[in-house]
Scaffold this active site. Structure first.
Site, PDB file in Angstrom:
ATOM      1  N   ILE A  11       0.701  -1.157   0.238  1.00 11.66           N
ATOM      2  CA  ILE A  11      -0.028  -0.400  -0.066  1.00 11.66           C
ATOM      3  C   ILE A  11       0.708   1.483   0.131  1.00 11.66           C
ATOM      4  O   ILE A  11       0.446   2.179  -0.441  1.00 11.66           O
ATOM      5  CB  ILE A  11      -0.605  -0.022   0.961  1.00 11.66           C
ATOM      6  CG1 ILE A  11      -1.833   0.294   0.651  1.00 11.66           C
ATOM      7  CG2 ILE A  11      -0.256   0.607   2.556  1.00 11.66           C
ATOM      8  CD1 ILE A  11      -3.362   0.396   1.927  1.00 11.66           C
ATOM      9  N   ASN A  24      -2.614   1.887  15.603  1.00 12.48           N
ATOM     10  CA  ASN A  24      -3.002   1.727  17.576  1.00 12.48           C
ATOM     11  C   ASN A  24      -3.268   2.849  17.758  1.00 12.48           C
ATOM     12  O   ASN A  24      -3.012   3.779  17.183  1.00 12.48           O
ATOM     13  CB  ASN A  24      -1.787   0.775  17.395  1.00 12.48           C
ATOM     14  CG  ASN A  24      -0.784   1.613  17.741  1.00 12.48           C
ATOM     15  OD1 ASN A  24      -0.509   2.608  18.681  1.00 12.48           O
ATOM     16  ND2 ASN A  24      -0.006   0.712  17.115  1.00 12.48           N
ATOM     17  N   GLY A  32       3.521  -4.440  11.142  1.00 11.27           N
ATOM     18  CA  GLY A  32       2.449  -4.669  10.021  1.00 11.27           C
ATOM     19  C   GLY A  32       2.206  -3.645   9.163  1.00 11.27           C
ATOM     20  O   GLY A  32       3.854  -2.967   8.409  1.00 11.27           O
ATOM     21  N   VAL A  33       1.262  -2.973   8.602  1.00 12.79           N
ATOM     22  CA  VAL A  33       2.004  -1.973   7.667  1.00 12.79           C
ATOM     23  C   VAL A  33       1.726  -0.968   7.907  1.00 12.79           C
ATOM     24  O   VAL A  33       2.062   0.308   7.551  1.00 12.79           O
ATOM     25  CB  VAL A  33       0.046  -1.938   7.118  1.00 12.79           C
ATOM     26  CG1 VAL A  33      -1.479  -2.027   8.100  1.00 12.79           C
ATOM     27  CG2 VAL A  33      -0.259  -1.650   6.053  1.00 12.79           C
ATOM     28  N   ASP A  34       0.718  -0.356   9.428  1.00 14.42           N
ATOM     29  CA  ASP A  34       1.655   0.602  10.731  1.00 14.42           C
ATOM     30  C   ASP A  34       3.405   0.972  10.556  1.00 14.42           C
ATOM     31  O   ASP A  34       3.522   1.750   9.990  1.00 14.42           O
ATOM     32  CB  ASP A  34       0.824   0.491  11.709  1.00 14.42           C
ATOM     33  CG  ASP A  34       0.550   1.761  12.497  1.00 14.42           C
ATOM     34  OD1 ASP A  34       1.456   2.520  12.085  1.00 14.42           O
ATOM     35  OD2 ASP A  34       0.762   1.382  14.343  1.00 14.42           O
ATOM     36  N   SER A 121      -7.166  -4.760  10.930  1.00 12.65           N
ATOM     37  CA  SER A 121      -7.460  -6.044  11.436  1.00 12.65           C
ATOM     38  C   SER A 121      -6.882  -7.062  11.479  1.00 12.65           C
ATOM     39  O   SER A 121      -6.784  -7.920  12.134  1.00 12.65           O
ATOM     40  CB  SER A 121      -9.342  -5.559  12.389  1.00 12.65           C
ATOM     41  OG  SER A 121      -8.820  -4.473  13.531  1.00 12.65           O
ATOM     42  N   THR A 122      -7.059  -7.419  10.365  1.00 10.48           N
ATOM     43  CA  THR A 122      -7.028  -8.616  10.204  1.00 10.48           C
ATOM     44  C   THR A 122      -5.417  -9.279  10.296  1.00 10.48           C
ATOM     45  O   THR A 122      -4.922 -10.773   9.976  1.00 10.48           O
ATOM     46  CB  THR A 122      -7.227  -9.146   8.579  1.00 10.48           C
ATOM     47  OG1 THR A 122      -6.502  -8.713   7.657  1.00 10.48           O
ATOM     48  CG2 THR A 122      -8.903  -8.878   8.788  1.00 10.48           C
ATOM     49  N   GLY A 123      -4.568  -8.906  10.756  1.00  9.44           N
ATOM     50  CA  GLY A 123      -3.051  -9.111  10.911  1.00  9.44           C
ATOM     51  C   GLY A 123      -2.514  -9.862  11.802  1.00  9.44           C
ATOM     52  O   GLY A 123      -3.957 -10.465  12.714  1.00  9.44           O
TER      53      GLY A 123
END
Ligand code: ADP
Length: 173
Positions: A11, A24, A32-34, A121-123
């Site tokens: 992304i 968060n 993760g993506v964050d 939320s899926t990670g």
């Protein structure tokens, strides 16, 4: 009418008006993506997150805030806080729907026409992907139906072939 489509990949590389971050509530960056977004965007994103936290405190689950995108090709980052999966009886579904709705609402208020979402939320947060995907699509379609002129394009930016298959199937009809 908004176009809704799925794209598989990172992304942080998308040239859109806003990429959504699965943040968060402390807005301090993470994995993760964050982590990927803060690494790709550089330190200015964390500085803006710090300023937001200083002004208004932590970002509650389901809510969203906006910053610039630093060095990424996108223009803005919309940080939303997904629910941690606790088995499904703790309001997870409505909180996850709020993430999509509030992110699009923020995009609309800032005049942003193209928005890319990761699978919030899926990670690490453990939301089952096969339950999150139809909910995400429903929340986005519902928003676009209520605000037909708000955004031109919503991209579900998935990061695995399994998630891609889920969204491709759902987008068939
Ligand atoms: P959460 O804590 O909300 O579960 P994660 O970042 O752990 O967030 O995972 C959310 C989703 O983001 C997962 O599907 C994960 O595979 C995906 N993801 C991780 N890195 C990227 C990336 N660079 N681009 C798009 N999606 C990503």
């Amino acid at each position: 009418m908004s176009k809704i489509r799925v794209e598989c990949g990172d992304i942080t590389r998308l040239r859109v008006d806003a990429v959504v971050n699965a943040a968060n509530s402390g807005l301090r960056g993470g994995g993760g993506v964050d982590g990927a977004i803060h690494r790709a965007g550089g330190p200015s994103i964390l500085q803006e997150c710090d300023a937001i936290r200083y002004r208004q405190g932590c970002c509650p689950t389901g809510e969203a805030v906006i910053t610039g995108a630093g060095d990424m090709p996108s223009k803005h980052v919309i940080h939303t806080v997904g629910p941690v999966w606790r088995g499904g009886q703790s309001d997870e579904a409505s909180l996850l729907a709020n993430c999509y709705r509030n992110s699009l609402d923020l995009a609309m208020k800032h005049g942003l026409r193209t928005v890319a979402f990761p699978c919030i939320s899926t990670g690490v947060f453990g939301y089952p992907p096969e339950q999150a995907a139809p909910l995400a699509l429903h929340a986005v379609r519902d928003f676009c139906a209520r605000h037909p002129d708000a955004v031109d394009e919503v991209i579900f930016c998935v990061f695995s072939r399994a998630d891609e298959a889920l969204y491709v199937e759902l987008l068939k009809d």
